[in-house]
Scaffold this active site. Structure first.
Site, PDB file in Angstrom:
ATOM      1  N   GLY A  74      -9.014  -3.876   0.676  1.00  0.00           N
ATOM      2  CA  GLY A  74      -8.429  -3.620   1.990  1.00  0.00           C
ATOM      3  C   GLY A  74      -8.133  -2.158   2.189  1.00  0.00           C
ATOM      4  N   GLU A  90     -13.993  -2.055   5.148  1.00  0.00           N
ATOM      5  CA  GLU A  90     -13.251  -1.923   3.886  1.00  0.00           C
ATOM      6  C   GLU A  90     -13.844  -2.817   2.794  1.00  0.00           C
ATOM      7  OE1 GLU A  90     -10.972   0.016   2.722  1.00  0.00           O
ATOM      8  OE2 GLU A  90     -10.380   1.131   4.505  1.00  0.00           O
ATOM      9  N   GLU A  94     -15.182  -1.160  -0.680  1.00  0.00           N
ATOM     10  CA  GLU A  94     -14.484  -1.448  -1.941  1.00  0.00           C
ATOM     11  C   GLU A  94     -15.226  -2.425  -2.852  1.00  0.00           C
ATOM     12  OE1 GLU A  94     -10.332  -2.093  -1.752  1.00  0.00           O
ATOM     13  OE2 GLU A  94     -10.054  -0.087  -0.930  1.00  0.00           O
ATOM     14  N   PRO A 111       8.822  -4.658   5.412  1.00  0.00           N
ATOM     15  CA  PRO A 111       8.815  -3.202   5.151  1.00  0.00           C
ATOM     16  C   PRO A 111       8.745  -2.867   3.663  1.00  0.00           C
ATOM     17  CG  PRO A 111      10.543  -3.773   6.721  1.00  0.00           C
ATOM     18  CD  PRO A 111       9.991  -5.074   6.215  1.00  0.00           C
ATOM     19  N   GLU A 140     -12.149  -1.650 -11.828  1.00  0.00           N
ATOM     20  CA  GLU A 140     -12.741  -2.905 -12.275  1.00  0.00           C
ATOM     21  C   GLU A 140     -12.757  -3.852 -11.083  1.00  0.00           C
ATOM     22  OE1 GLU A 140     -10.647  -4.169 -15.784  1.00  0.00           O
ATOM     23  OE2 GLU A 140     -11.823  -6.029 -15.922  1.00  0.00           O
TER      24      GLU A 140
END
Lengths: 172, 172
Positions: A74, A90, A94, A111, A140
């Site tokens: 993400g 993303e 990734e 938060p 990894e």
């Protein structure tokens, strides 16, 4: 002797309130005259993707940078980019996988979910074929299922995965 | 003579690309030396609330400021505030109702959904008792149902309401 829970001292409450106030402030320095400028700060929109591999399992990446541990792929949503575009981008950056988004699971906004800043993550469930490759920020990459999740999972991603597996179990 | 669809000219493509690039840039001026500072800009997280009134119908507010029209109550999420806290606070500020959140409907992120900036809205379904009052940014407040929605609805809120009513119909 057992230790009893106690109320925080007035001093601790003062520091806690100051910290909460400073969280909403974002100070930058003018690169020309060094004047300090206070900016209004908004929470940062992000996406995380639960990628279901066709042959079974979901993809997690082991983070190169703190906070360490395994995490869902993400990242940040760019200005002018939809959540769906960000999730597909993303996932590719990734894991090198081309994902097909299935649905939104939920949007998470505590938060405290990221120790670095207040981020709000919309989580997608997606499908992909093929073998994920560790890229960018990962040292990894692995495919896991509910019974063999890694011990150290960063952010609130264990709780997100709990929601995901519970939802799938309920849907059976 | 009919008008055929045509490709945009190279000049139009140039201007479109420049506009897209400028969308991601946010320039401020130093209040001390007027130096222009380019900031990285993120989309702005917001909440909107579909408030189901116990006696029937949902609440819309008529906006005092552009973009004009009726809209769901909602607003910006503060740094350090969860989406749920923001939804309860905004519902109170805009309608004077104390809402009980039921669930997240969806998170909407089309960069064109708000003509002023790129906002990402998480929409909640909530319940409330009592009589809503027009406050803050509203010149009027009303209770509507699927068959008598106002003609002019701001942002992507008509499409959000479509999703909401479709979901409720499917759930029957």
């Amino acid at each position: 002797m057992t230790k009893r829970a106690s109320w925080p001292s007035p001093l601790n409450i003062f520091f806690l309130l100051e910290r909460l106030k400073s969280m909403a402030r974002h100070i930058i320095q003018c690169p020309s005259c060094n004047h300090e400028i206070e900016l209004y700060q908004n929470p940062l929109p992000t996406v995380d993707i639960i990628i279901e591999i066709e042959s079974g399992g979901i993809v997690l990446v082991k983070r190169k940078n703190p906070p360490y541990g395994w995490a869902l792929p993400g990242g940040f949503v760019d200005y002018g980019e939809s959540l769906e575009e960000a999730a597909i981008r993303e996932a590719k950056e990734e894991t090198d996988l081309d994902v097909k988004l299935n649905k939104q699971l939920h949007t998470y906004s505590d938060p405290k979910r990221d120790p670095r800043h207040h981020s709000i993550s919309t989580v997608y469930i997606a499908k992909a074929k093929g073998e994920p490759q560790a890229k960018d920020d990962a040292i990894e990459i692995g495919i896991f299922n509910e019974s063999n999740l890694p011990e150290k999972i960063a952010f609130d991603h264990r709780s997100i995965l709990d929601d995901y597996f519970k939802r799938n179990t309920l849907a059976l």
